[in-house]
Design a protein around this motif. Structure first.
Motif, mmCIF file in Angstrom:
data_model
loop_
_atom_site.group_PDB
_atom_site.id
_atom_site.type_symbol
_atom_site.label_atom_id
_atom_site.label_comp_id
_atom_site.label_asym_id
_atom_site.label_seq_id
_atom_site.Cartn_x
_atom_site.Cartn_y
_atom_site.Cartn_z
ATOM 1 N N VAL A 40 34.457 38.678 45.832
ATOM 2 C CA VAL A 40 35.451 39.627 45.318
ATOM 3 C C VAL A 40 35.832 40.601 46.429
ATOM 4 C CG1 VAL A 40 35.904 41.484 43.672
ATOM 5 C CG2 VAL A 40 34.635 39.461 42.935
ATOM 6 N N LEU A 41 37.124 40.613 46.744
ATOM 7 C CA LEU A 41 37.643 41.525 47.769
ATOM 8 C C LEU A 41 38.131 42.843 47.178
ATOM 9 C CD1 LEU A 41 39.783 38.985 49.869
ATOM 10 C CD2 LEU A 41 37.536 39.927 50.464
ATOM 11 N N ALA A 42 38.795 42.767 46.013
ATOM 12 C CA ALA A 42 39.369 43.974 45.396
ATOM 13 C C ALA A 42 39.703 43.681 43.944
ATOM 14 C CB ALA A 42 40.617 44.428 46.145
ATOM 15 N N GLU A 43 39.817 44.748 43.177
ATOM 16 C CA GLU A 43 40.175 44.657 41.762
ATOM 17 C C GLU A 43 41.289 45.654 41.466
ATOM 18 O OE1 GLU A 43 35.741 43.633 39.921
ATOM 19 O OE2 GLU A 43 36.547 45.683 39.784
ATOM 20 N N GLY A 44 42.060 45.377 40.436
ATOM 21 C CA GLY A 44 43.106 46.313 40.035
ATOM 22 C C GLY A 44 43.534 46.080 38.614
ATOM 23 N N TRP A 45 44.210 47.065 38.055
ATOM 24 C CA TRP A 45 44.794 46.926 36.723
ATOM 25 C C TRP A 45 46.007 47.837 36.639
ATOM 26 C CZ3 TRP A 45 40.362 49.749 37.617
ATOM 27 C CH2 TRP A 45 40.348 51.071 37.179
ATOM 28 N N HIS A 46 46.828 47.577 35.639
ATOM 29 C CA HIS A 46 48.045 48.367 35.482
ATOM 30 C C HIS A 46 47.717 49.657 34.737
ATOM 31 C CE1 HIS A 46 52.193 49.319 35.340
ATOM 32 N NE2 HIS A 46 52.312 49.182 34.053
ATOM 33 N N HIS A 47 48.007 50.793 35.368
ATOM 34 C CA HIS A 47 47.626 52.096 34.812
ATOM 35 C C HIS A 47 48.694 52.706 33.913
ATOM 36 C CE1 HIS A 47 43.995 52.758 37.451
ATOM 37 N NE2 HIS A 47 44.589 51.759 38.088
ATOM 38 N N GLY A 48 49.831 52.055 33.739
ATOM 39 C CA GLY A 48 50.873 52.582 32.860
ATOM 40 C C GLY A 48 52.245 52.472 33.493
ATOM 41 N N ALA A 49 53.276 52.720 32.685
ATOM 42 C CA ALA A 49 54.668 52.568 33.124
ATOM 43 C C ALA A 49 54.939 53.375 34.387
ATOM 44 C CB ALA A 49 55.612 53.009 32.015
ATOM 45 N N GLY A 50 55.578 52.716 35.351
ATOM 46 C CA GLY A 50 55.946 53.382 36.585
ATOM 47 C C GLY A 50 54.890 53.333 37.666
ATOM 48 N N THR A 51 53.667 52.871 37.328
ATOM 49 C CA THR A 51 52.597 52.765 38.316
ATOM 50 C C THR A 51 52.554 51.343 38.859
ATOM 51 O OG1 THR A 51 50.908 52.145 36.693
ATOM 52 C CG2 THR A 51 51.277 54.504 37.048
ATOM 53 N N PRO A 52 51.879 51.122 39.995
ATOM 54 C CA PRO A 52 51.792 49.767 40.547
ATOM 55 C C PRO A 52 51.200 48.779 39.530
ATOM 56 C CG PRO A 52 51.022 51.364 42.160
ATOM 57 C CD PRO A 52 51.217 52.113 40.871
ATOM 58 N N HIS A 53 51.731 47.569 39.525
ATOM 59 C CA HIS A 53 51.181 46.536 38.659
ATOM 60 C C HIS A 53 49.792 46.137 39.160
ATOM 61 C CE1 HIS A 53 55.332 45.186 36.903
ATOM 62 N NE2 HIS A 53 55.081 46.473 36.758
ATOM 63 N N ALA A 54 49.078 45.369 38.355
ATOM 64 C CA ALA A 54 47.673 45.071 38.632
ATOM 65 C C ALA A 54 47.474 44.429 39.995
ATOM 66 C CB ALA A 54 47.119 44.170 37.533
ATOM 67 N N GLU A 55 48.345 43.471 40.354
ATOM 68 C CA GLU A 55 48.207 42.776 41.624
ATOM 69 C C GLU A 55 48.379 43.739 42.800
ATOM 70 O OE1 GLU A 55 50.779 40.004 38.984
ATOM 71 O OE2 GLU A 55 50.205 42.135 39.068
ATOM 72 N N VAL A 56 49.394 44.586 42.712
ATOM 73 C CA VAL A 56 49.663 45.552 43.793
ATOM 74 C C VAL A 56 48.569 46.613 43.835
ATOM 75 C CG1 VAL A 56 51.310 47.259 44.645
ATOM 76 C CG2 VAL A 56 52.127 45.105 43.658
ATOM 77 N N ASP A 57 48.051 46.989 42.672
ATOM 78 C CA ASP A 57 46.942 47.946 42.625
ATOM 79 C C ASP A 57 45.738 47.386 43.385
ATOM 80 O OD1 ASP A 57 45.587 50.334 41.738
ATOM 81 O OD2 ASP A 57 44.585 49.112 40.212
ATOM 82 N N ALA A 58 45.452 46.100 43.173
ATOM 83 C CA ALA A 58 44.337 45.471 43.887
ATOM 84 C C ALA A 58 44.625 45.360 45.387
ATOM 85 C CB ALA A 58 44.054 44.085 43.296
ATOM 86 N N LEU A 59 45.849 44.937 45.745
ATOM 87 C CA LEU A 59 46.203 44.798 47.161
ATOM 88 C C LEU A 59 46.122 46.135 47.904
ATOM 89 C CD1 LEU A 59 49.306 42.419 46.886
ATOM 90 C CD2 LEU A 59 47.102 41.861 47.950
ATOM 91 N N SER A 60 46.411 47.227 47.196
ATOM 92 C CA SER A 60 46.423 48.550 47.844
ATOM 93 C C SER A 60 45.039 48.970 48.322
ATOM 94 C CB SER A 60 46.972 49.599 46.872
ATOM 95 O OG SER A 60 46.055 49.834 45.817
ATOM 96 N N LYS A 61 43.996 48.285 47.841
ATOM 97 C CA LYS A 61 42.628 48.641 48.226
ATOM 98 C C LYS A 61 42.149 47.871 49.451
ATOM 99 C CE LYS A 61 41.906 49.746 43.404
ATOM 100 N NZ LYS A 61 41.380 49.296 42.098
ATOM 101 N N LEU A 62 43.032 47.031 50.004
ATOM 102 C CA LEU A 62 42.687 46.243 51.187
ATOM 103 C C LEU A 62 43.492 46.709 52.394
ATOM 104 C CD1 LEU A 62 42.607 42.640 49.655
ATOM 105 C CD2 LEU A 62 40.681 44.201 50.023
ATOM 106 N N ALA A 63 42.923 46.492 53.558
ATOM 107 C CA ALA A 63 43.632 46.795 54.798
ATOM 108 C C ALA A 63 44.708 45.734 55.024
ATOM 109 C CB ALA A 63 42.652 46.809 55.961
ATOM 110 N N PRO A 64 45.774 46.069 55.771
ATOM 111 C CA PRO A 64 46.813 45.076 56.060
ATOM 112 C C PRO A 64 46.212 43.801 56.655
ATOM 113 C CG PRO A 64 47.530 47.251 56.731
ATOM 114 C CD PRO A 64 46.083 47.386 56.351
ATOM 115 N N GLY A 65 46.612 42.651 56.113
ATOM 116 C CA GLY A 65 46.122 41.367 56.594
ATOM 117 C C GLY A 65 44.837 40.898 55.956
#
Length: 348
Positions: A40-65
């Motif tokens: 497991v590299l990262a986890e995420g979930w959708h926090h509500g309208a207007g916030t990053p979706h679950a996939e982007v929430d998870a990606l935001s916890k990783l460094a570029p690449g």
């Protein structure tokens, strides 16, 4: 390529994460990113309208690449449109995700199609993993998407001879403790609970969901429909949620407004005028009729005019379940066939 054990475990976790998100305009979605060896590299979930979706929430916890070559495990097909946020399918492609495993197809005409976009970009995509569990999680949202409004449950309690109150208007209590406890449990399952101003003025209901004297953890938003003002000291003003007041008889406008607020399920508590109006408008998706073994007589009927002039126009129901509740009996029913109102026909 079949789903492997690490991906199945990640979907279990993604479903858990999705439940952390709020019910509302957007679905509850969870995502887990796995390395090629299943870590497991990262986890995420959708926090509500207007916030990053679950996939982007998870990606935001990783460094570029860091996500290059990884697998994204998601409870709903990555979206393919730009709303308040960009398309998740594009975000996954740009991050270098090599494989996506998701549970349910996105039913939206605009938001669907993410899987196709991913495949076109060379991403390996596997759909349907734990689809039943994912469907159960967002069933209310899926229903609201299909209907374009909240799912509406109309409830009433009546005597065996079809009365909602005695001749003097008193109605507490027609049913016994087991039936009343069942009502409160079902209130707590709804996003909102509605009464008419007549019931508000006559009974001063709190519109809370309780277990005995204690408030249950989830409380439906109180909704009051009608033109008469609520007294300043009405119990509904002490509800944990700020009540919504609709000075209108246009129920289609009411449910459209609630849908825009993210309400997925509406519990219509009464009284007879409001319950009848929802049925006449073709907005009752489910009926809960609590029958008590008592006779009241008189003209305080559980339902009033529902637009039926002859037996040929009767609103036929299919009873899904009969539930004994102490001395009382609950009938859970749905319309045998959809009722088309003039409004429906005009929009077709």
């Amino acid at each position: 390529m079949a789903v492997n054990a690490a991906e199945r475990s990640a979907m279990d976790r993604a479903l858990q994460l999705a439940r952390r998100g709020p019910r509302g305009v957007n679905p509850q979605v969870g995502a887990v990113l796995l390395s090629p060896d299943g870590t497991v590299l990262a986890e995420g979930w959708h926090h509500g309208a207007g916030t990053p979706h679950a996939e982007v929430d998870a990606l935001s916890k990783l460094a570029p690449g860091e996500a290059r070559g990884a697998t994204a495990v998601v409870t709903l097909e990555p979206c393919n449109h730009t709303g308040r946020t960009g398309p998740c399918a594009v975000a996954l492609i740009e991050a270098g995700i090599a494989r996506v495993v998701y549970a349910l197809d996105d039913p939206g005409a605009a938001s669907g199609g993410g899987a196709e976009r991913l495949r076109a970009a060379g991403v390996d995509v596997e759909a349907g993993e734990q689809a039943a569990a994912a469907h159960a999680l967002i069933d209310g949202w899926l229903t609201a998407q299909r209907l374009g409004r909240p799912q509406v449950t109309v409830k009433w309690a009546q005597s065996l001879d079809g009365r909602a109150a005695a001749a003097d208007g008193s109605s507490q209590w027609i049913t016994g403790p087991a039936a009343r406890a069942d009502v409160h449990r079902r209130r707590a399952e709804a996003d909102a609970i509605a009464v008419g101003t007549g019931t508000l003025l006559a009974d001063d209901p709190a519109l809370t969901a309780r277990d005995g004297g204690d408030l249950l953890p989830h409380q439906p938003i109180p909704v009051v429909i009608g033109s008469r003002p609520a007294p300043a000291d009405a119990a509904v003003h002490r509800h944990p949620h700020t009540p919504l007041f609709f000075d209108t008889h246009d129920l289609h406008a009411v449910v459209a407004d609630l849908h825009a607020r993210g309400v997925q399920s509406l519990f219509v508590e009464g009284g007879p005028t409001l319950a009848s109006a929802f049925i006449e408008a073709g907005l009752a998706d489910r009926v809960l009729a609590y029958l008590a073994p008592v006779l009241l007589g008189g003209d305080r009927l559980a339902l009033t005019d529902i637009g039926v002039a002859s037996i040929a126009e009767a609103r036929r129901l299919t009873v899904e379940e009969w539930v004994p509740l102490g001395p009382d009996l609950l009938a859970i029913a749905r319309p045998a066939e959809p009722h088309h109102t003039p409004t429906d026909e005009g929009a077709a």
